[in-house]
Design a protein around this motif. Sequence first.
Motif, short mmCIF file in Angstrom:
data_model
loop_
_atom_site.label_atom_id
_atom_site.label_comp_id
_atom_site.label_asym_id
_atom_site.label_seq_id
_atom_site.Cartn_x
_atom_site.Cartn_y
_atom_site.Cartn_z
N SER A 127 -0.96 0.24 -7.68
CA SER A 127 -0.57 0.51 -6.30
C SER A 127 -1.60 1.37 -5.56
O SER A 127 -1.71 1.28 -4.35
CB SER A 127 0.81 1.17 -6.24
OG SER A 127 0.80 2.40 -6.92
N ALA A 128 -2.36 2.18 -6.27
CA ALA A 128 -3.39 2.98 -5.62
C ALA A 128 -4.54 2.12 -5.13
O ALA A 128 -5.27 2.51 -4.22
CB ALA A 128 -3.91 4.04 -6.59
N LYS A 129 -4.73 0.93 -5.74
CA LYS A 129 -5.83 0.06 -5.36
C LYS A 129 -5.36 -1.26 -4.73
O LYS A 129 -6.16 -2.12 -4.46
CB LYS A 129 -6.69 -0.25 -6.58
CG LYS A 129 -7.38 0.94 -7.17
CD LYS A 129 -8.24 0.53 -8.33
CE LYS A 129 -8.97 1.72 -8.92
NZ LYS A 129 -9.88 1.32 -9.98
N SER A 130 -4.08 -1.41 -4.52
CA SER A 130 -3.57 -2.67 -4.02
C SER A 130 -3.85 -2.84 -2.53
O SER A 130 -4.20 -1.88 -1.84
CB SER A 130 -2.07 -2.78 -4.30
OG SER A 130 -1.37 -1.80 -3.58
N VAL A 131 -3.68 -4.05 -2.05
CA VAL A 131 -3.87 -4.39 -0.65
C VAL A 131 -2.50 -4.76 -0.10
O VAL A 131 -1.78 -5.55 -0.70
CB VAL A 131 -4.86 -5.56 -0.48
CG1 VAL A 131 -5.00 -5.94 0.98
CG2 VAL A 131 -6.21 -5.19 -1.07
N ARG A 132 -2.15 -4.20 1.05
CA ARG A 132 -0.85 -4.48 1.66
C ARG A 132 -1.03 -5.36 2.88
O ARG A 132 -1.92 -5.13 3.69
CB ARG A 132 -0.16 -3.18 2.03
CG ARG A 132 0.21 -2.36 0.81
CD ARG A 132 0.80 -1.03 1.14
NE ARG A 132 1.99 -1.18 1.96
CZ ARG A 132 2.35 -0.29 2.89
NH1 ARG A 132 1.64 0.78 3.11
NH2 ARG A 132 3.45 -0.49 3.58
N PHE A 133 -0.16 -6.36 3.00
CA PHE A 133 -0.15 -7.27 4.12
C PHE A 133 1.17 -7.11 4.85
O PHE A 133 2.21 -6.98 4.22
CB PHE A 133 -0.26 -8.73 3.66
CG PHE A 133 -1.56 -9.08 3.01
CD1 PHE A 133 -2.57 -9.65 3.76
CD2 PHE A 133 -1.77 -8.85 1.67
CE1 PHE A 133 -3.78 -9.97 3.17
CE2 PHE A 133 -2.96 -9.18 1.07
CZ PHE A 133 -3.98 -9.75 1.82
N GLY A 134 1.15 -7.15 6.18
CA GLY A 134 2.40 -7.12 6.93
C GLY A 134 2.18 -6.68 8.36
O GLY A 134 1.13 -6.16 8.73
N ALA A 135 3.22 -6.90 9.16
CA ALA A 135 3.18 -6.50 10.56
C ALA A 135 3.03 -4.99 10.66
O ALA A 135 3.68 -4.24 9.93
CB ALA A 135 4.45 -6.96 11.26
N GLY A 136 2.18 -4.54 11.53
CA GLY A 136 1.98 -3.11 11.74
C GLY A 136 1.04 -2.45 10.76
O GLY A 136 0.74 -1.28 10.89
N LEU A 137 0.58 -3.21 9.75
CA LEU A 137 -0.38 -2.66 8.78
C LEU A 137 -1.79 -3.01 9.20
O LEU A 137 -2.00 -3.97 9.96
CB LEU A 137 -0.10 -3.23 7.39
CG LEU A 137 1.24 -2.85 6.77
CD1 LEU A 137 1.46 -3.59 5.46
CD2 LEU A 137 1.30 -1.35 6.53
N PRO A 138 -2.80 -2.28 8.73
CA PRO A 138 -4.19 -2.64 9.04
C PRO A 138 -4.49 -4.07 8.57
O PRO A 138 -3.90 -4.57 7.62
CB PRO A 138 -5.01 -1.63 8.24
CG PRO A 138 -4.08 -0.51 7.96
CD PRO A 138 -2.71 -1.11 7.88
N LEU A 139 -5.42 -4.70 9.26
CA LEU A 139 -5.84 -6.05 8.91
C LEU A 139 -6.34 -6.07 7.46
O LEU A 139 -7.13 -5.22 7.05
CB LEU A 139 -6.96 -6.52 9.84
CG LEU A 139 -7.49 -7.93 9.62
CD1 LEU A 139 -6.39 -8.96 9.85
CD2 LEU A 139 -8.66 -8.20 10.55
N ALA A 140 -5.84 -7.00 6.66
CA ALA A 140 -6.24 -7.13 5.25
C ALA A 140 -6.93 -8.47 5.06
O ALA A 140 -6.60 -9.45 5.74
CB ALA A 140 -5.02 -7.02 4.35
N PHE A 141 -7.86 -8.53 4.14
CA PHE A 141 -8.66 -9.74 3.93
C PHE A 141 -8.45 -10.34 2.55
O PHE A 141 -8.28 -9.62 1.57
CB PHE A 141 -10.15 -9.41 4.08
CG PHE A 141 -10.55 -9.04 5.47
CD1 PHE A 141 -10.86 -10.01 6.41
CD2 PHE A 141 -10.60 -7.71 5.84
CE1 PHE A 141 -11.21 -9.66 7.69
CE2 PHE A 141 -10.95 -7.34 7.12
CZ PHE A 141 -11.26 -8.32 8.06
N ILE A 142 -8.50 -11.66 2.49
CA ILE A 142 -8.60 -12.43 1.26
C ILE A 142 -9.93 -13.14 1.39
O ILE A 142 -10.14 -13.90 2.35
CB ILE A 142 -7.46 -13.45 1.13
CG1 ILE A 142 -6.11 -12.74 1.11
CG2 ILE A 142 -7.66 -14.30 -0.12
CD1 ILE A 142 -4.92 -13.67 1.17
N ALA A 143 -10.87 -12.88 0.47
CA ALA A 143 -12.21 -13.43 0.61
C ALA A 143 -12.81 -13.75 -0.75
O ALA A 143 -12.41 -13.21 -1.77
CB ALA A 143 -13.11 -12.42 1.34
#
Length: 110
Positions: free
Chosen positions: A25-41
């Motif tokens: 959880s310390a290194k995970s990426v969160r996706f959702g409304a109101g969260l910073p833009l997250a990337f899958i690359a």
Amino acid sequence: MPALWAHWARAISGMPAEMEVGFDSAKSVRFGAGLPLAFIAGPCVIESEEHVHFLAAELEARLGRFVFKASFDKANRSSVRSYRGPGPEEGVRILGGLRRERLSGPYRYS
């Protein structure tokens, strides 16, 4: 509301508002409304182990945390003679090595 939009809205109405991707959880990426833009690359298909590690480091330098995605058997190529990837065994080995390096190495991305 156009019919397609209404169908899409009904289809996702039961989805969670947020999603967390990662092994720690310390290194995970969160996706959702109101969260910073997250990337899958990542590359369309794994070309080599060296390229996967190089590209992951370059993407991390430019994006920060992100979800790395690469195919080890890309069947939907434009030609049956096109390179499809290293196959499942080698592909999982390469991606597993990248995961181990990311979780124990100097990288911050997930």
